[in-house]
Write an enzyme that holds these catalytic residues in place. Sequence first.
Site, PDB file in Angstrom:
ATOM      1  N   ASP A 137      -0.130  -6.637  -2.036  1.00  0.00           N
ATOM      2  CA  ASP A 137      -0.404  -6.384  -0.622  1.00  0.00           C
ATOM      3  C   ASP A 137      -0.944  -7.639   0.071  1.00  0.00           C
ATOM      4  O   ASP A 137      -1.561  -8.496  -0.566  1.00  0.00           O
ATOM      5  CB  ASP A 137      -1.428  -5.238  -0.517  1.00  0.00           C
ATOM      6  CG  ASP A 137      -1.455  -4.619   0.862  1.00  0.00           C
ATOM      7  OD1 ASP A 137      -0.512  -4.853   1.646  1.00  0.00           O
ATOM      8  OD2 ASP A 137      -2.427  -3.906   1.158  1.00  0.00           O
ATOM      9  N   HIS A 151       6.471 -12.323   3.157  1.00  0.00           N
ATOM     10  CA  HIS A 151       7.180 -11.582   2.100  1.00  0.00           C
ATOM     11  C   HIS A 151       7.965 -12.545   1.207  1.00  0.00           C
ATOM     12  O   HIS A 151       8.008 -12.373  -0.020  1.00  0.00           O
ATOM     13  CB  HIS A 151       8.136 -10.552   2.717  1.00  0.00           C
ATOM     14  CG  HIS A 151       7.421  -9.455   3.451  1.00  0.00           C
ATOM     15  ND1 HIS A 151       6.355  -8.766   2.921  1.00  0.00           N
ATOM     16  CD2 HIS A 151       7.615  -8.918   4.695  1.00  0.00           C
ATOM     17  CE1 HIS A 151       5.927  -7.864   3.787  1.00  0.00           C
ATOM     18  NE2 HIS A 151       6.672  -7.941   4.875  1.00  0.00           N
ATOM     19  N   LEU A 211       9.713  -7.770 -22.304  1.00  0.00           N
ATOM     20  CA  LEU A 211       8.872  -7.281 -21.203  1.00  0.00           C
ATOM     21  C   LEU A 211       9.663  -6.261 -20.393  1.00  0.00           C
ATOM     22  O   LEU A 211      10.778  -6.546 -19.944  1.00  0.00           O
ATOM     23  CB  LEU A 211       8.474  -8.455 -20.290  1.00  0.00           C
ATOM     24  CG  LEU A 211       7.798  -8.084 -18.966  1.00  0.00           C
ATOM     25  CD1 LEU A 211       6.405  -7.491 -19.197  1.00  0.00           C
ATOM     26  CD2 LEU A 211       7.683  -9.296 -18.041  1.00  0.00           C
TER      27      LEU A 211
HETATM   28  C1  IPE Z   1       2.846  -5.993   1.045  1.00  0.00           C
HETATM   29  O1  IPE Z   1       2.413  -6.754   2.109  1.00  0.00           O
HETATM   30  C2  IPE Z   1       4.352  -5.923   0.951  1.00  0.00           C
HETATM   31  C3  IPE Z   1       4.905  -4.627   1.341  1.00  0.00           C
HETATM   32  C4  IPE Z   1       4.222  -3.571   1.652  1.00  0.00           C
HETATM   33  C5  IPE Z   1       6.339  -4.520   1.375  1.00  0.00           C
HETATM   34  P1  IPE Z   1       2.207  -6.121   3.549  1.00  0.00           P
HETATM   35  O2  IPE Z   1       3.453  -6.294   4.332  1.00  0.00           O
HETATM   36  O3  IPE Z   1       1.718  -4.726   3.460  1.00  0.00           O
HETATM   37  O4  IPE Z   1       1.076  -7.049   4.129  1.00  0.00           O
HETATM   38  P2  IPE Z   1      -0.121  -6.614   5.074  1.00  0.00           P
HETATM   39  O5  IPE Z   1      -0.863  -5.522   4.382  1.00  0.00           O
HETATM   40  O6  IPE Z   1       0.498  -6.142   6.363  1.00  0.00           O
HETATM   41  O7  IPE Z   1      -0.936  -7.847   5.245  1.00  0.00           O
HETATM   42  C1  IPE Z   2       1.552  -0.597  -0.419  1.00  0.00           C
HETATM   43  O1  IPE Z   2       1.160  -1.472   0.576  1.00  0.00           O
HETATM   44  C2  IPE Z   2       3.026  -0.711  -0.670  1.00  0.00           C
HETATM   45  C3  IPE Z   2       3.475  -1.944  -1.304  1.00  0.00           C
HETATM   46  C4  IPE Z   2       2.704  -2.916  -1.700  1.00  0.00           C
HETATM   47  C5  IPE Z   2       4.891  -2.032  -1.525  1.00  0.00           C
HETATM   48  P1  IPE Z   2       1.073  -0.977   2.102  1.00  0.00           P
HETATM   49  O2  IPE Z   2       0.647  -2.168   2.897  1.00  0.00           O
HETATM   50  O3  IPE Z   2       2.329  -0.327   2.506  1.00  0.00           O
HETATM   51  O4  IPE Z   2      -0.092   0.118   2.040  1.00  0.00           O
HETATM   52  P2  IPE Z   2      -1.023   0.697   3.195  1.00  0.00           P
HETATM   53  O5  IPE Z   2      -0.146   1.087   4.344  1.00  0.00           O
HETATM   54  O6  IPE Z   2      -1.986  -0.391   3.583  1.00  0.00           O
HETATM   55  O7  IPE Z   2      -1.729   1.854   2.556  1.00  0.00           O
HETATM   56 MG    MG Z   3      -0.132  -3.885   3.436  1.00  0.00          MG
END
Ligand code: IPE
Ligand code: IPE
Ligand code: MG
Length: 267
Positions: A23, A40, A134
Amino acid sequence: MSPENRLQGRPLVLPQHVAIIMDGNGRWATQQGWSRLIGHRAGTERVRDVIQACLDWEIPVLSLYAFSTENWLRPHEEVQGLFEIMANFIDREIAELKQNGVRIRHLGSLEDVPGWLADRLRSAVCTTQDNSRLVLNVAFNYGSRAELVRAVRAIVEAGTPVDQIDEALIARHLDTAGIPDPDLIIRTAGEMRLSNFLLWQAAYAEYWSTDVFWPDLNRDLFQQALRDFGRRQRRFGALSGAERSRNPASVIGPENRPSIVGRTNGS
Ligand code: IPE
Ligand code: IPE
Ligand code: MG
């Protein structure tokens, strides 16, 4: 075991299954004035690193949360961008993953995923199926609640008698069938929630979180998570070794567990 795998002279207890909620890609990019998709893309470099670290440290299972069933709620351009990043990652990495003994498994549903991406994921699973060094679980269009709904439907459709439904049967119908439950769940970017990731499987996982955004997670920090895991005392509801020897009369064998709950992990 390499010297860096030792904790103050003691061998480090390594998790057998690490699951990561990757995240913070969006925040990482935004704070630098860049588009979220750049975050990403940067995140995929860290995916390479943790796969390599698991290979180096002989951790047999790694699960990565790449796209949740709730991530469809994001703007169309971001969802599309995430699909393309996933497809490019497979195209770029598949030969090396195969050569390194990585077996890819997919967690989630491919039903709503566009064909060009679903085909790549299926082909990555197929082409690495004989590997065993793995197991890499790619959670893409994955959500635990949807996974449980699929499992319940399959069990009902099979006409399973009620008295045959136990934990082991349910575990065998999950996307993770045959894979041990995660020992350690890592989440980057500071959130303290599972966000619909491996809810059943995480029942006794150790949770570890860092404020660092996913694109900044380096090998040292990953190793820190493993070290911290090695220090945790896991009791699984029973008494610790020391407490058991102080209270011998209180030791209750597994035969005293109610039979309805059975065992997890499909075992
Ligand atoms: C995690 O990074 C990747 C996915 C959920 C696909 P985020 O896109 O959630 O990044 P933040 O939380 O908005 O910073
Ligand atoms: C969780 O991250 C999903 C992934 C990392 C793929 P999100 O960014 O979507 O989660 P929330 O919305 O903060 O809970
Ligand atoms: Mg996120």
